[in-house]
Design a protein around this motif. Structure first.
Motif, PDB file in Angstrom:
ATOM      1  N   THR A 225       0.836  -1.211   0.000  1.00  0.00           N
ATOM      2  CA  THR A 225       0.000   0.000   0.000  1.00  0.00           C
ATOM      3  C   THR A 225       0.864   1.251   0.000  1.00  0.00           C
ATOM      4  OG1 THR A 225      -1.745  -1.175   1.204  1.00  0.00           O
ATOM      5  CG2 THR A 225      -1.813   1.228   1.238  1.00  0.00           C
TER       6      THR A 225
ATOM      7  N   THR B  42       0.797   3.927  -2.891  1.00  0.00           N
ATOM      8  CA  THR B  42       0.451   5.311  -2.560  1.00  0.00           C
ATOM      9  C   THR B  42       1.544   6.269  -3.015  1.00  0.00           C
ATOM     10  OG1 THR B  42      -0.804   4.558  -0.634  1.00  0.00           O
ATOM     11  CG2 THR B  42      -0.172   6.876  -0.689  1.00  0.00           C
TER      12      THR B  42
ATOM     13  N   ARG C  35       1.039   6.836  -6.693  1.00  0.00           N
ATOM     14  CA  ARG C  35      -0.091   7.737  -6.975  1.00  0.00           C
ATOM     15  C   ARG C  35       0.239   9.177  -6.602  1.00  0.00           C
ATOM     16  NH1 ARG C  35      -3.070   3.253  -4.934  1.00  0.00           N
ATOM     17  NH2 ARG C  35      -3.107   4.209  -2.862  1.00  0.00           N
ATOM     18  N   ASP C  36       0.935   9.361  -5.486  1.00  0.00           N
ATOM     19  CA  ASP C  36       1.299  10.716  -5.076  1.00  0.00           C
ATOM     20  C   ASP C  36       2.288  11.340  -6.053  1.00  0.00           C
ATOM     21  OD1 ASP C  36      -0.354  10.569  -2.909  1.00  0.00           O
ATOM     22  OD2 ASP C  36       1.214  10.087  -1.461  1.00  0.00           O
TER      23      ASP C  36
END
Length: 450
Positions: A285, A289, A292-293
């Motif tokens: 995760t 993440t 995506r950031d």
């Protein structure tokens, strides 16, 4: 000779303590990518008006259940250190955070909230701060370096009064923790209504975090007694609609004691596997993440640069319009004044001043104005002149408005954003891919890596 052995043993212990697992390094590196004061993603996101939260370096595992359910005993067994008091009485009266560190230390409530700032909302529960503590251990057994345990107060029914809202605090912690281990004691307290009420509420929105275990299973008597206790607990749980679900599982566990043999099946390793699975999911995760950031930052920077380019072109077009309106507003009264002046002064004066060719050229340029003026009745000449002056003033006002351009990025700001975009796409993304490869290599052979 014995001194050399001791020194060698101490050196080996230090090297083992300094060893860092792959998952631990991944979570630490991801956390540093966010929190670096100069190149961190959080600082860049704040500059762009975005809000990023740094990933935690450890998972948080909360243990809850009735009093004397074996929560503290399990923590002591997991880290292989007697760090939490155990007994039949309610030993844990508040919330204790057990984590790994460089030095054995005990922290009070204020120090605990300083160490874990994301737990500061616990202060909203009156009285909780006085019952918070942190125990830091140097143990690196199992996966303890990646885990922070939250030992909670033992739950009982009846006239027992807690110095704070224990139900509300447990529900809030359950939302924040990554894994919630619910221990049921087979010695008469497993059907504690307070425990079942909290578990039911947690299950409504965080059922994937809950894991149920029958603790101290070796003290439940024979196999038939254990089966009877399990049936009673399952029946009580199934009475609650939220907990009546397919695939319900409740392994039997107990802390192994070499001096006390038991025929009961001990599934305590399943608890360790659940913790390890949560760690691997957290690593995945965190890496996802991070990707995506990075994409959000790149898109935000690209959008900001594109918006600045559009603003620059818009300002240029506005300046061109302002120049046109201003030039028209300036030339209109000039030509009006020139036509009046040329018509009022005798032609002989202009001939003597400009010559025949100059007068003819001037007449060619002013002939359209003469034609327009000839179309205006004599009674409306003054009104027309005033109207044209007002039109000139209006054009000047419009020109002034056109020159009010929007603010654009400076060269320094554009260079900063372009450098940050390159840093995110080249450095951070490359680092994320490298970390992902390191993570996958733990379970996949190198020949399977593309």
């Amino acid at each position: 000779m014995s001194g050399k052995v001791k020194v060698r043993a101490a050196a080996n212990a230090d090297s083992m303590a300094g060893a860092v697992s792959v998952n631990e390094r991944i979570l630490r590196d991801c956390h540093n990518l966010y929190t670096d004061p100069e190149n961190g993603l959080i600082a860049l996101a704040s500059h762009l008006g975005l809000t990023f939260l740094p990933p935690r370096k450890k998972i948080t595992v909360m243990l809850m259940g009735n009093h004397s359910a074996g929560k503290s005993s399990f923590i002591n067994w997991y880290i292989e250190e007697h760090i939490q008091r155990t007994g039949v009485a309610i030993e844990t009266q508040g919330f204790a955070f057990i984590t790994s560190g460089r030095k054995r230390e005990s922290l009070t409530g204020d120090a605990t909230l300083h160490l874990y700032p994301h737990f500061k909302p616990l202060q909203t529960f009156q009285g909780v701060s006085e019952y918070l503590c942190t125990e830091i251990s140097t143990s690196r057994q199992k996966k303890f370096s990646l885990v922070t345990f939250v030992d909670t107060p033992g739950l009982v029914d009846g006239d027992m009064k807690y110095p704070f809202n224990v139900n509300g605090a447990l529900l809030w912690l359950g939302e924040l923790c990554d894994l919630v281990l619910v221990f049921f004691d087979p010695m008469g307290q497993a059907l504690c209504k307070r425990t079942l009420d909290i578990v039911e509420k947690l299950n409504e929105s965080h059922g994937d975090k809950l894991r149920f275990y029958l603790s101290k299973a070796d003290e439940a008597g024979g196999e038939s007694d254990r089966q009877r206790v399990l049936m009673q607990i399952v029946q009580e749980l199934c009475k609650r609609p939220g907990l009546n679900k397919c695939g319900f599982d409740m392994p039997t566990i107990y802390v192994p004691n070499p001096n006390k043999l038991s025929r009961c099946v001990n599934q305590i390793e399943d608890v360790c596997k659940a913790i390890e699975k949560t760690i691997t999911q957290t690593v995945q995760t965190t890496l996802n993440t991070l990707g995506r950031d990075c994409q959000r930052l790149s898109e935000s920077i690209e959008s900001k640069l594109q918006e600045d380019d559009d603003t620059v072109w818009s300002n240029r077009r506005a300046r061109v319009r302002g120049c046109l309106f201003g030039l028209t507003a300036f030339l209109l009264p000039v030509f009006l004044f020139a036509s009046i002046l040329f018509g009022a002064i005798p032609r002989t004066f202009w001939l003597s001043l400009l010559g025949l060719s100059g007068v003819e050229t001037l007449e060619i340029y002013l002939s359209p104005l003469h034609t327009l003026w000839s179309m205006v009745p004599d009674d409306y000449v003054l009104y027309t002149f005033v109207g044209l002056l007002l039109l000139s003033l209006l054009l000047l006002f419009v020109a002034q408005r056109c020159f009010r351009t929007r603010e654009t990025l400076s060269k320094k700001e554009r260079r900063y954003l372009m450098d940050r975009r390159s840093y995110v796409t080249e450095v951070v993304e490359h680092k994320r891919k490298q970390l992902y490869e390191d993570y996958l290599k733990q379970s996949v052979g190198e020949h399977d890596m593309i």
